[in-house]
Design an enzyme around this catalytic site. Structure first.
Site, PDB file in Angstrom:
ATOM      1  N   HIS A   1      -3.890 -12.061  -1.631  1.00  0.00           N
ATOM      2  CA  HIS A   1      -4.118 -10.493  -1.209  1.00  0.00           C
ATOM      3  C   HIS A   1      -4.644 -10.678  -0.108  1.00  0.00           C
ATOM      4  O   HIS A   1      -5.063 -10.116   1.482  1.00  0.00           O
ATOM      5  CB  HIS A   1      -5.580  -9.860  -1.946  1.00  0.00           C
ATOM      6  CG  HIS A   1      -6.049  -8.741  -1.739  1.00  0.00           C
ATOM      7  ND1 HIS A   1      -7.139  -8.150  -2.459  1.00  0.00           N
ATOM      8  CD2 HIS A   1      -5.364  -7.424  -0.994  1.00  0.00           C
ATOM      9  CE1 HIS A   1      -6.913  -6.995  -2.434  1.00  0.00           C
ATOM     10  NE2 HIS A   1      -5.870  -6.327  -1.185  1.00  0.00           N
TER      11      HIS A   1
ATOM     12  N   THR B   1      -6.825  -9.466  -9.062  1.00  0.00           N
ATOM     13  CA  THR B   1      -7.436  -8.451  -8.118  1.00  0.00           C
ATOM     14  C   THR B   1      -6.949  -7.096  -8.244  1.00  0.00           C
ATOM     15  O   THR B   1      -5.947  -6.577  -8.634  1.00  0.00           O
ATOM     16  CB  THR B   1      -6.633  -8.679  -6.097  1.00  0.00           C
ATOM     17  OG1 THR B   1      -6.588  -8.532  -5.501  1.00  0.00           O
ATOM     18  CG2 THR B   1      -4.248  -8.739  -7.012  1.00  0.00           C
TER      19      THR B   1
ATOM     20  N   CYS C   1      -2.089  -2.996   0.099  1.00  0.00           N
ATOM     21  CA  CYS C   1      -2.383  -3.993   0.650  1.00  0.00           C
ATOM     22  C   CYS C   1      -1.295  -4.771  -0.549  1.00  0.00           C
ATOM     23  O   CYS C   1      -0.557  -4.416  -1.628  1.00  0.00           O
ATOM     24  CB  CYS C   1      -3.577  -4.619  -0.123  1.00  0.00           C
ATOM     25  SG  CYS C   1      -4.946  -4.384   0.326  1.00  0.00           S
TER      26      CYS C   1
END
Lengths: 206, 149
Positions: free
Chosen positions: B35, B12, B18
């Site tokens: 995520h 990711t 995040c």
């Protein structure tokens, strides 16, 4: 009809935002032009409502190193303004203002960094000034915050800030043209949904 | 959320505020990368379960368990939760990263999953990658060498 999300804007409402953005960005270009003492033209901006990944793709790529300036709006419009420098625009500014050319944003020294922050701030402020006059709202702007980092990471800031309202961003894409060269930038204006409704009401389109 | 078994890698890119959470069961070489963007799913009808720490972790655990994951074997690592912009005079702004990290830890504890390693906070984005063949987790940031969690 009150909007619940950015993507609920209809064509007419988007058109109005585009019209305002066009005036806003030309004010920003004028300010930049005065600062750099160079003629700067702009293309007519596109205003698009895009998802996070689409916005990243429009501006560049996830891990691309960019510089960004962020200002928060309060008073009658609440939200964020984010201006993103890619390397070509950053170099145009840095060569003129501090006489340096960078191969990578990692080379930025403190002076160059604050020059970019100042220019980002000026572009945002002149855009917002034009906007407040046109719409007839009062907007207070915060002092700017800046960073040099991965584009993908920077764009998570507005996405997270409004994550409970929307998954979309309002991306204003005008190109600055300087010495015949198109310089890419990214300006994002992100009023919260309440403020967006207020803006559209004032303009008589909702 | 993506998961895989055996020879594959899951990545990711550019986690800002995040958080990326890797789950790895070494015995059956089952790995996942979740995520999350926000701490809690407030609207129970919101279909995007993986967007939030609470619903995302629970759903990931449920799915992986169905594929044979055992919690006591599972290695969990987390990264992200940065504060990308330091705004003078409004210190609250952009604190979402911290809140995400706190929620992720709370939910993992409730799920009785121990965090083996973490790389959170700071003011920079991270790319996170898990090699599902051996559970190796790599963090990539700007201007620093790759880090193995």
């Amino acid at each position: 009809m009150r909007l619940k999300r950015y993507e609920d804007m209809n064509l007419q409402e988007l058109d109005v935002m585009k019209e305002i953005s066009s005036i806003g960005t030309s004010h920003a270009a004028t300010a930049l032009s005065k600062l750099l003492q160079k003629e700067i033209r702009i293309t007519i901006p596109e205003v698009s409502i895009l998802g996070y990944e689409e916005t990243v793709d429009k501006i560049g790529y996830m891990e691309e190193l960019v510089a960004a300036t962020l200002v928060t709006m309060s008073n009658e419009v609440n939200g964020l303004m984010l201006f993103i420098f890619k390397k070509d625009l950053a170099n145009a500014v840095l060569e003129k203002l501090v006489g340096v050319h960078i191969e990578s944003f990692e080379e930025l020294d403190e002076l160059a960094y604050s020059a970019l922050e100042e220019v980002g701030n000026i572009i945002i402020c002149s855009y917002v000034n034009a906007f407040t006059q046109l719409v007839g709202v009062e907007i207070d702007l915060s002092v700017p915050g800046s960073t040099v980092n991965m584009l993908g990471g920077i764009l998570t800031v507005p996405i997270a800030e409004y994550g409970y309202e929307t998954d979309k961003l309002m991306y204003i894409n005008a190109e600055f043209i300087m010495d015949g060269e198109k310089l890419s930038d990214g300006l994002l204006m992100l009023p919260d949904i309440n403020s967006l409704n207020g803006i559209l009401e004032r303009l008589g389109v909702s | 959320m993506k998961f895989a078994r055996g020879d594959s890698r899951i990545i990711t890119y550019a986690l800002g505020s995040c958080i990326g959470i890797t789950f790895y069961d070494p015995l059956i070489k089952l790995g996942a990368l979740l995520h999350i963007m926000l701490p809690a799913r407030v609207d129970p009808n919101d279909p995007k379960v993986f967007k939030y720490a609470d619903s995302g972790i629970k759903e990931t655990v449920r799915k992986l368990t169905a594929f044979g994951m055992m919690k006591n074997r599972t290695v969990v690592k987390i990264a992200g939760g940065a504060k990308m912009f330091e705004m003078k005079g409004s210190s609250d702004f952009g604190n979402i990263g911290q809140r995400n990290a706190a929620m992720v830890k709370k939910i993992l504890m409730e799920e009785r999953l121990r965090i083996a390693a973490e790389d959170t906070g700071g003011a920079y984005a991270r790319t996170m990658l898990i090699d599902v063949s051996n559970g190796d987790v790599v963090i990539r940031t700007v201007g620093k060498p790759e880090k193995h969690l």
